[in-house]
Design an enzyme around this catalytic site. Sequence first.
Site, PDB file in Angstrom:
ATOM      1  N   ASN A 145       0.850  -1.187   0.000  1.00  0.00           N
ATOM      2  CA  ASN A 145       0.000   0.000   0.000  1.00  0.00           C
ATOM      3  C   ASN A 145       0.886   1.236   0.000  1.00  0.00           C
ATOM      4  OD1 ASN A 145      -2.714   1.398   0.377  1.00  0.00           O
ATOM      5  ND2 ASN A 145      -1.545   2.227   2.090  1.00  0.00           N
TER       6      ASN A 145
ATOM      7  N   TYR B 234       0.163  10.250   4.620  1.00  0.00           N
ATOM      8  CA  TYR B 234      -0.283  10.596   5.965  1.00  0.00           C
ATOM      9  C   TYR B 234       0.778  11.510   6.570  1.00  0.00           C
ATOM     10  CZ  TYR B 234      -2.024   5.966   4.690  1.00  0.00           C
ATOM     11  OH  TYR B 234      -2.523   4.892   3.988  1.00  0.00           O
ATOM     12  N   ARG B 235       0.346  12.607   7.135  1.00  0.00           N
ATOM     13  CA  ARG B 235       1.296  13.582   7.664  1.00  0.00           C
ATOM     14  C   ARG B 235       2.174  12.954   8.746  1.00  0.00           C
ATOM     15  NH1 ARG B 235      -3.555  16.297  11.031  1.00  0.00           N
ATOM     16  NH2 ARG B 235      -2.921  15.635  13.122  1.00  0.00           N
TER      17      ARG B 235
ATOM     18  N   TRP C 288      -1.920   7.785  10.465  1.00  0.00           N
ATOM     19  CA  TRP C 288      -2.864   7.084   9.583  1.00  0.00           C
ATOM     20  C   TRP C 288      -4.178   6.870  10.323  1.00  0.00           C
ATOM     21  CZ3 TRP C 288       1.783   3.526   8.972  1.00  0.00           C
ATOM     22  CH2 TRP C 288       1.965   2.727  10.097  1.00  0.00           C
TER      23      TRP C 288
ATOM     24  N   GLU D 224      -0.856   1.222  -6.145  1.00  0.00           N
ATOM     25  CA  GLU D 224      -0.752   2.635  -6.530  1.00  0.00           C
ATOM     26  C   GLU D 224       0.288   2.850  -7.618  1.00  0.00           C
ATOM     27  OE1 GLU D 224      -2.861   2.570  -2.709  1.00  0.00           O
ATOM     28  OE2 GLU D 224      -1.042   1.580  -3.430  1.00  0.00           O
TER      29      GLU D 224
ATOM     30  N   ASP E  35      -5.204  22.005   9.174  1.00  0.00           N
ATOM     31  CA  ASP E  35      -5.576  20.996   8.179  1.00  0.00           C
ATOM     32  C   ASP E  35      -6.332  21.584   6.999  1.00  0.00           C
ATOM     33  OD1 ASP E  35      -5.647  18.227   7.342  1.00  0.00           O
ATOM     34  OD2 ASP E  35      -5.615  17.729   9.468  1.00  0.00           O
TER      35      ASP E  35
END
Length: 642
Positions: free
Chosen positions: A173, A177-178, A191, A237, A288
């Site tokens: 995967n 994610y920050r 996550w 991906e 955000d």
Amino acid sequence: MTYKNLQHFIDVLEKEGELIRIKEYVDPKLEIAEITDRISKTPGGGKALLFENTGYDFPVLMNAYGSERRMCLALGVNALDDVAKDIESLFHMLSAPKESIIDKLKMLPKLGQFASWMPKVRSGKGECQQVVWQGKDADITKLPVITCWPKDGGPFVTLPIIHTKDPISQTRNVGMYRMQIFGPQLTGMHWHKHKVSAKHFNEYKKLGKKMPVAVALGGDPVYAYSATAPLPENVDEYMLAGFLRKKKVELVKCITVPEIEVPADADFVIEGYVDPNDDLIWEGPFGDHTGYYSLPDWYPRFHITCITHKKDAIYPATIVGIPPQEDAWLGKATERIFLAPMKMTMIPEIIDMDMPIEGVFHNLVIAQIKKEYAGQGQKVMNAMWGAGQMMFNKILVLADEGVKIQNYEELTRYALQNLNPATDIYYTQGPMDVLDHSCNKLGFGGKMCLDGTKKYEEEIDDTYDLENTISEINDDDIIQRFPEIMKVNSSLLQKGIPVLVISVEKNRKGHVQELHQNICQLTEVEGIKLILYVEHSVDAGDLAVALWRFCNNLDPKRDHILVNRPSVRNPNKNFTCMGLDGTRKTKDLDNFQRDWPNIIVADDETIRSVDEKWNRLGLGAFLPSPSLKYKSGVYGNEATVS
């Protein structure tokens, strides 16, 4: 188009007049973000910015995806819809009947193309491993990791391409994610529970094993986009990346976590592990994409074991905050690209889709359908809320072929002409983005669908007066009647749109519900179908800002107030009007038990510093800070973190 690496993409941006090099020193702590915020809010998204003097050994690339033009350049297309057309053509070719040997032979070239898109693991080291930092030298604080906003928990890696694998199936995967920096070899791993990497983490936890993780930065710009794409769990991906770049992605094994492969042309690779036996770390807050700070919470710790990079590495980053920002264009690419798969696999009647910037992705989605029978809107509604990340959608607006949905004024007028507030608005509850602060419970809240399609006879309730003529509204008269109202925006009525936007200062429980009931008793409001209530600190006359704040602060199932009463102008019918409470929710007035975040603004010191050096940046005419709009006047009371 295939890019050799990130530098190649930068060269193309510069050649196309889409890049500005900034040679003046700019601090990665707050200043880079403030400059980028000013540029990204200019018409069309401004230019990409390459900060060459950061006080570190590496330049910082910002706003690289921040316009439709640059998004197309990143994906190697002339228009974003070109990708959807390629997908649709491929799907039709694969699904068409193969009646003869000739038909089957015609498939061979396409099957060969499939093979050419699949990622390949090559032997040896990649360009991303030209320089290797291990042991104590594996120090992420050597990188120009930016701090975006003054109340952020610290510096965050904001464009990380994070690689994990299922410990059983070994399925890869790639997500984004920050990552908050806590020390030279420690970050958070943000996550969410809905994400595939979180599922992988749970599997490692069951096995009691450390989870190998690798984070790539840079490389072909299509990698970062593919990491954000809402793909099914079983689709790699890097197959999408290969399809988009029309060339397979070459991967190499990491040095300290060889179970994980990363793009050979990446600029940086950060290797390490997450230990399920570790205590979680308190991560955040973070300014955000909603325009609000996401509140701190507990997340896994990522331990860094190795950092590798190219000799001429460039550090890519982005900021999110009050829209519009760069992420709006990444979202627009997803909207266009994934329309075709949604149409072909789940919702054949869908014609088009649009996600307005003010809706910050999930909050507001508009769908256009080819309507052929009664109840088809509800069928589409349920299908969309069951389609991948569309499960997070809060407000869904449906229209049909009678209007172009990208023309928001025409769309709103058309949809409301077809809408009965009492019968054509539907509510449910379900999964929500964990960043949605309006829900009573984290990640679970209300959804609403407004069916603005033309109605068949079976869908019409004749007991309602839905005539669209509206009496003239006197804004000042309403304000005088109701002193808690700060501003009334009735400008949409002159455009044939039966909607009021009202700024209200609440001072007691049930205040908005009571106010809506009282307003709807006025004879002159007959014909108005929706009233949107926003906080008194929001200028109801600024429709873009009011809609952004409204969508963020609304839980539709909880916050709707429907009024039905006998019509004055048509005594044989009923008048109905929907009120939607998009005000800030509190414990005292709304029995809201969660913390409520505040909107994101730059601090005064950073604004002054950027103002002083602006003429040395080579960015053209002076641009004031967008934050100034929210730091004073009617916006001021939500502009800091409490």
